[in-house]
Structure formats: C-alpha cells, structure tokens
Motif scaffolding. Structure first.
Motif, PDB file in Angstrom:
ATOM      1  N   UNK A 302      12.287  35.386 -17.167  1.00 51.75           N
ATOM      2  CA  UNK A 302      11.979  34.275 -18.069  1.00 51.75           C
ATOM      3  C   UNK A 302      12.561  32.983 -17.512  1.00 51.75           C
ATOM      4  N   UNK A 303      11.814  31.865 -17.538  1.00 49.24           N
ATOM      5  CA  UNK A 303      12.339  30.595 -17.003  1.00 49.24           C
ATOM      6  C   UNK A 303      13.563  30.112 -17.773  1.00 49.24           C
ATOM      7  N   UNK A 304      14.435  29.402 -17.064  1.00 47.83           N
ATOM      8  CA  UNK A 304      15.680  28.933 -17.678  1.00 47.83           C
ATOM      9  C   UNK A 304      15.411  27.956 -18.813  1.00 47.83           C
ATOM     10  N   UNK A 305      14.409  27.098 -18.666  1.00 49.90           N
ATOM     11  CA  UNK A 305      14.122  26.119 -19.715  1.00 49.90           C
ATOM     12  C   UNK A 305      13.669  26.808 -20.992  1.00 49.90           C
ATOM     13  N   UNK A 306      12.864  27.851 -20.866  1.00 50.96           N
ATOM     14  CA  UNK A 306      12.428  28.584 -22.057  1.00 50.96           C
ATOM     15  C   UNK A 306      13.605  29.318 -22.711  1.00 50.96           C
ATOM     16  N   UNK A 307      14.492  29.856 -21.876  1.00 52.80           N
ATOM     17  CA  UNK A 307      15.690  30.508 -22.436  1.00 52.80           C
ATOM     18  C   UNK A 307      16.523  29.505 -23.218  1.00 52.80           C
ATOM     19  N   UNK A 308      16.649  28.290 -22.662  1.00 44.40           N
ATOM     20  CA  UNK A 308      17.422  27.251 -23.341  1.00 44.40           C
ATOM     21  C   UNK A 308      16.817  26.924 -24.697  1.00 44.40           C
ATOM     22  N   UNK A 309      15.492  26.788 -24.767  1.00 41.84           N
ATOM     23  CA  UNK A 309      14.839  26.456 -26.033  1.00 41.84           C
ATOM     24  C   UNK A 309      14.912  27.623 -27.026  1.00 41.84           C
ATOM     25  N   UNK A 310      14.771  28.831 -26.516  1.00 40.88           N
ATOM     26  CA  UNK A 310      14.762  29.992 -27.413  1.00 40.88           C
ATOM     27  C   UNK A 310      16.133  30.254 -28.020  1.00 40.88           C
ATOM     28  N   UNK A 311      17.167  30.203 -27.196  1.00 40.18           N
ATOM     29  CA  UNK A 311      18.520  30.520 -27.672  1.00 40.18           C
ATOM     30  C   UNK A 311      19.260  29.305 -28.220  1.00 40.18           C
ATOM     31  N   UNK A 312      18.700  28.106 -28.036  1.00 43.81           N
ATOM     32  CA  UNK A 312      19.375  26.910 -28.533  1.00 43.81           C
ATOM     33  C   UNK A 312      20.619  26.550 -27.744  1.00 43.81           C
ATOM     34  N   UNK A 313      20.614  26.852 -26.451  1.00 45.24           N
ATOM     35  CA  UNK A 313      21.761  26.550 -25.586  1.00 45.24           C
ATOM     36  C   UNK A 313      21.413  25.395 -24.662  1.00 45.24           C
ATOM     37  N   UNK A 314      22.433  24.686 -24.229  1.00 46.92           N
ATOM     38  CA  UNK A 314      22.225  23.603 -23.275  1.00 46.92           C
ATOM     39  C   UNK A 314      21.745  24.170 -21.943  1.00 46.92           C
ATOM     40  N   UNK A 315      20.944  23.367 -21.224  1.00 41.45           N
ATOM     41  CA  UNK A 315      20.403  23.849 -19.963  1.00 41.45           C
ATOM     42  C   UNK A 315      21.506  24.145 -18.954  1.00 41.45           C
ATOM     43  N   UNK A 316      22.569  23.321 -18.966  1.00 38.27           N
ATOM     44  CA  UNK A 316      23.673  23.584 -18.044  1.00 38.27           C
ATOM     45  C   UNK A 316      24.366  24.903 -18.345  1.00 38.27           C
ATOM     46  N   UNK A 317      24.514  25.224 -19.645  1.00 33.79           N
ATOM     47  CA  UNK A 317      25.125  26.501 -20.024  1.00 33.79           C
ATOM     48  C   UNK A 317      24.259  27.671 -19.594  1.00 33.79           C
ATOM     49  N   UNK A 318      22.952  27.549 -19.808  1.00 33.20           N
ATOM     50  CA  UNK A 318      22.030  28.621 -19.407  1.00 33.20           C
ATOM     51  C   UNK A 318      22.068  28.810 -17.893  1.00 33.20           C
ATOM     52  N   UNK A 319      22.081  27.718 -17.155  1.00 31.34           N
ATOM     53  CA  UNK A 319      22.119  27.808 -15.697  1.00 31.34           C
ATOM     54  C   UNK A 319      23.427  28.464 -15.230  1.00 31.34           C
ATOM     55  N   UNK A 320      24.533  28.117 -15.898  1.00 32.87           N
ATOM     56  CA  UNK A 320      25.828  28.700 -15.524  1.00 32.87           C
ATOM     57  C   UNK A 320      25.849  30.202 -15.810  1.00 32.87           C
ATOM     58  N   UNK A 321      25.378  30.610 -16.989  1.00 34.99           N
ATOM     59  CA  UNK A 321      25.377  32.030 -17.340  1.00 34.99           C
ATOM     60  C   UNK A 321      24.438  32.832 -16.441  1.00 34.99           C
ATOM     61  N   UNK A 322      23.294  32.225 -16.079  1.00 33.98           N
ATOM     62  CA  UNK A 322      22.339  32.950 -15.246  1.00 33.98           C
ATOM     63  C   UNK A 322      22.891  33.191 -13.844  1.00 33.98           C
TER      64      UNK A 322
END
Length: 553
Positions: A302-322
């Motif tokens: 799943x793309x990082x931007x979609x994960x950010x929108x779905x989970x309500x997390x900042x894009x930087x946080x999603x990128x760090x966790x991924x």
C-alpha cells in the motif's frame, strides 16, 4: 514662507498658527488664467471661486492644512461643451484629493514599510494622521516597479499558511531584488511565468520536482542549479531515515569513552508517579499499534500516502515506521541543568559512605549554600537506595531502568545522530566524536557515515569560493561521479535511493558543484517576506502581500 515651505504652482497668502486644525495656510494659484480641459482654449474670465482644504506635509511637528482658493473660468469657445471650468493644481493635488501628492507619497512609504495598522499608529505622532483603510488604498494604488529582464533567477517556495498553502518567489540573483511573487508553487503557474519573461539563462532552485518540470517547460534553454543547502538537507534526511531503522542495533553497541570531563550532573529524570508511568505505557502501546499497522500495510504494497490518510498519521511518521525494521523507541532525554547539580559530587560521596537519610543530606548541602527543598534530595536518593522503601506514595512506580538495577548507555535520537554525521569534523566536541566512534563499530554504519561525510565535504567545498575555476570544477565532477558509483552499490537501501534521486537530477547537482549560484538570496528574501506577513498579523491577502514585497526596497 514660499522658500521655507514651497508649494509648486501656488503662493502663500496668509498663515494661521492659532487654528485648532494646526497650521492653516491660505494658498492661491499663480497666474492669471487657465486652459479649458476640453478644448484647450485659454481663458482669463473669472466666473467664481471655491475653497479646497487638503492636508499637506507637517511643519515644525504640527499638522498643516491648506485653504486653497480655486478659481472657475468661463470658456470663450462657443463650440465647446463646457461653459465653465476650474483651474487644476496638478503638481500639488490630484483631482478630488484630500491630501497633497507629497503627503500621500510619504504616507504610502510608511504603510509599505510598517503596514496599515502599525503605520497609522506611527503617522499620528509624526503629524500626518490617517486611517489604516486609507493606507491600504494608498498601497493598492501605488504603481509597481516596471519588469526588468533577469538573466539569473532564484526560485523557491514560501508558506502563506504553513503546511497548507504555499507560493513561489522569484529573485534576480544579479540585481539582488524580488522579480515576482506567485500564488502557488505548481508547475503550470511557474512555467507560465517563465514563458512570459524570456531571457532567463540560469535557474537556481531547491530540489522540488514541481520546479524541475516548470523550468523544463517554461525555460528549456536555461541551466538548472540545485541549491547546495538543500543538497546538505537531503543528505541529513537520508541519514535520519537510515538511523531510524538501525537505531535499535546501534543502541546495543558498547560506549566509547570521551576525553572531556564534565561537571557532575543528572543523566536521567526523577522517577515518575504511578499515574505518569501508566500514561507513558499507554502512549507507547498506541505507538506500537500504529507502527505494526503501518508495517503491515507497507509490506502489503500500500502506498505511504494512502496509509497516512487511512490511519490519520503524519507522512513523516508513516515514512519513519515503514523504514524501521523494529519499533523505534524514543531516545532517552537528558534533563536540563538543576540547582542540585553543584552538589551531586558531594551527595554521591556521602551516599557511597552509607548515608541514606534524605533530611540529613539536605541539611548538609544547605550549609554549603543549597537553596532548594528537601524533596529534591529525596527524589535524587529514591533511585539510589540499597534498601527498597516502604510501598506508598513515595515508592518506586516501576517501569524505569533503575527498577531493574541496570541503566542502558544513552544514545542520541536518530535526528540528533543525523546532525552529527553531517557536521564538520572540526566542529565536533570530544563527546560527539565518541558518539560517532561508538556507532562506527557497526560495519554498515561505518560505511554509511563515510559516504555521508564525503558527500557533505564535496558540497561544502563548492561554497568556499564564488569563482568557478575549470580545473576545480572538473575535479568536483569527477569526485561526485566516484561517490555516486560507490553509493549506488553500497548495499544500503536508504543510500542507494538517495543516489538514484541525485542521478535523476544529475545535471542540476553537477551545476551546483561547478557554478557559484545558489538560493541563499532567495532564502533571505523569504525572510523579509515573512516579516511583512507578520506585520499584517498573517491576515493579508495575496495581492496586498505581493504589492508590499515588490514595493519594499
């Protein structure tokens, strides 16, 4: 009076210093006649007169008001549609104006510099009072400077509303002035502006893909130059991404001793209460759940931007966790200096000697000048007692390293480590050098750190001199190609991705290493733009802000 207070095209007939309105000057027009504005026929036949009362520049710190007697003349041309007309003091006043041209110019200059609200407050003690709305009208009526051809252009973005709305600023790097301000940073807007202003030969920009495409579409013949500061920023961001994934492994490495001798001070915070410890554990559980959800979705493709929108997390946080292979724990925070720090060495000696009476220790350091309460000493002693205290309000809430009897060696956070990696070696303290030596015990970390240092040295060496020498330029290009080849095959995904990104923007990066142009001037102009925006409390619309930026010298 005309010598001390000249009025173009007019003469002073009387001066009234005792008026409640300030200084009142009785003024009349010079000459015996005027020309009809419709047929340009001269006339000296006076039909009547009336009085205009415009404000003028102050004199001796007092408000000046003119009582200008304007004559009306009869038009002697029988074919003219006008029967009468008034003489016009065009050098002094605009038609139907309530202030002279020079007063309007002075008030407009203050408004452009200080803004409408602040300018109105400033003009009152300067004896040129007016309202903020009038100053806004003066700014909007002021003519913009004529467009001038620019050969070298700096292009960067600025925040109209941070995180939401961004614009673009274009700076003439040779004339050191702002060419224009655009309402957004999209490719169509910037490319359209470049097409309307031909003649641009060099475009210094940040590494935005929008600006890259805009420069290709709007000025395909222009040379693009990547900003060196942004290259260093991208290098630090690359190090931070890699540090986030490798931080748990690096934290397990043994510490390297430093040659610096620091004064005794606390290395951990005081123990927390049961409620605080419970809230901390709940917060960590939520972060772990978010990390696991991000990793599960990322591994599923799943793309990082979609994960950010779905989970309500900042894009930087999603990128760090991924990017993190294991959950990235928060780095231990070093507490700020305390009034107890000067007495820690004495307290440690007394504790080693066997004294665990908090009140007694407090009285001893009070005799040495300590001005704090006994509670601070009790909190320091609480985690160092050899005998566990009775359970209760003062008991150890648990969940901390001292409850297990061991203390892990503190390692800075990934962001702090990334800053140390891109910092000049000569500017590192011995403690920072020891920290880097500790992580260099890891083979992969040593390889990544060496590549990061070489890249930063390569970028910084271009900024030492503003004159490009052919031999030095070719040497920089050869060093960059060598570094790029090693980075693409180093086996570290974060570094390889960064090298691929540089290769895609290779021409602009090579130009940054061989040409003297950079976006430093654009950053300075953005700082001035932010100042103007804050003077208007951030509520000015784009048109007004653009006018103030272009009119400010």
């Amino acid at each position: 009076m005309e010598t001390l207070y000249p009025l173009p095209g007019c003469r002073v007939d009387r001066v009234d210093h005792d008026s409640a309105a300030g200084v009142v000057l009785g003024v009349s027009m010079e000459g015996t006649g005027a020309r009809c504005p419709s047929c340009q026929t001269p006339s000296t036949a006076v039909h009547g007169s009336y009085v205009r009362r415009p404000a003028d520049l102050p004199a001796t710190g007092r408000v000046v008001q003119l009582e200008l007697r304007v004559r009306r003349f009869c038009c002697r041309n029988p074919e003219c549609s006008r029967r009468t007309f008034a003489e016009r003091p065009v050098r002094l006043l605009a038609p139907q104006a309530r202030r002279t041209r020079r007063l309007a110019t002075a008030q407009c200059a203050v408004a452009i510099t200080a803004g409408a609200e602040a300018g109105a407050r400033l003009l009152k003690p300067l004896a040129m009072p007016t309202s903020p709305d009038t100053l806004l009208r003066l700014i909007r009526r002021a003519p913009l400077p004529p467009p001038s051809p620019g050969r070298v252009l700096g292009l960067d973005d600025w925040a109209l509303r941070k995180g939401r709305t961004y614009g673009s600023i274009l700076v003439d790097l040779e004339a050191h002035c702002v060419r224009d301000v655009l309402p957004d940073r999209s490719t169509p807007t910037v490319s359209a502006w470049l097409r309307q202003h031909p003649g641009v030969e060099v475009i210094a920009r940040d590494r935005s893909t929008e600006y890259t495409r805009a420069a290709v579409l709007g000025a395909p013949e222009a040379q693009q130059v990547a900003d060196r500061w942004h290259l260093l920023l991208n290098g630090r961001q690359m190090m931070e991404r890699w540090m986030t994934s490798a931080h748990p492994r690096l934290r397990a490495l043994p510490a390297v001793s430093s040659t610096d001798t620091h004064p005794a001070r606390r290395h951990t915070s005081f123990s927390r209460t049961h409620a605080e410890a419970h809230a901390r554990e709940e917060s960590r559980s939520r972060r772990v759940a978010a990390y696991e959800a991000v990793r599960r979705r990322h591994l599923a493709g799943e793309p990082l931007l979609r994960i950010s929108h779905t989970l309500g997390l900042a894009r930087g946080t999603v990128r760090k966790y991924a990017a993190a292979e294991v959950f990235p724990e928060r780095a231990a925070r070093v507490p700020r200096p305390s009034i107890l720090d000067p007495y820690l060495e004495y307290l440690t000696r007394r504790h080693v000697a066997g004294c665990e009476n908090g009140r007694e220790l407090w009285r001893e350091i009070c005799a040495q000048g300590f001005r704090g309460t006994s509670r601070q000493v009790h909190r320091w002693l609480q985690v160092r007692r050899t005998v566990r205290p009775r359970s209760g309000a003062r008991g150890d809430p648990g969940g901390n390293w001292w409850s297990k009897g061991t203390r892990p060696d503190a390692l800075p956070s990934p962001k702090q480590l990334a800053w140390l990696c891109v910092k000049r070696t000569s500017e590192l303290t011995s403690a920072e050098t020891a920290t880097l030596a500790r992580i260099e015990q890891d083979e992969e970390a040593s390889r990544v750190l060496s590549l990061a240092r070489r890249f930063c040295d390569l970028v910084r060496s271009r900024g030492v001199s503003q004159r490009a020498r052919p031999t030095r330029s070719s040497r920089s290009c050869r060093r960059f190609e060598t570094w790029l080849g090693e980075a693409r095959t180093c086996g570290v995904r974060a570094v390889e991705t960064f090298a691929e990104d540089l290769e895609q923007d290779g021409d602009a990066v090579r130009a940054a290493l061989t040409s003297p142009w950079s976006n430093a001037q654009a950053e300075g102009q953005i700082t001035k733009l932010k100042l103007l925006k804050r003077q208007m409390y951030g509520r000015a619309n784009f048109d007004l802000l653009r006018r103030r930026v272009l009119l400010t010298v």
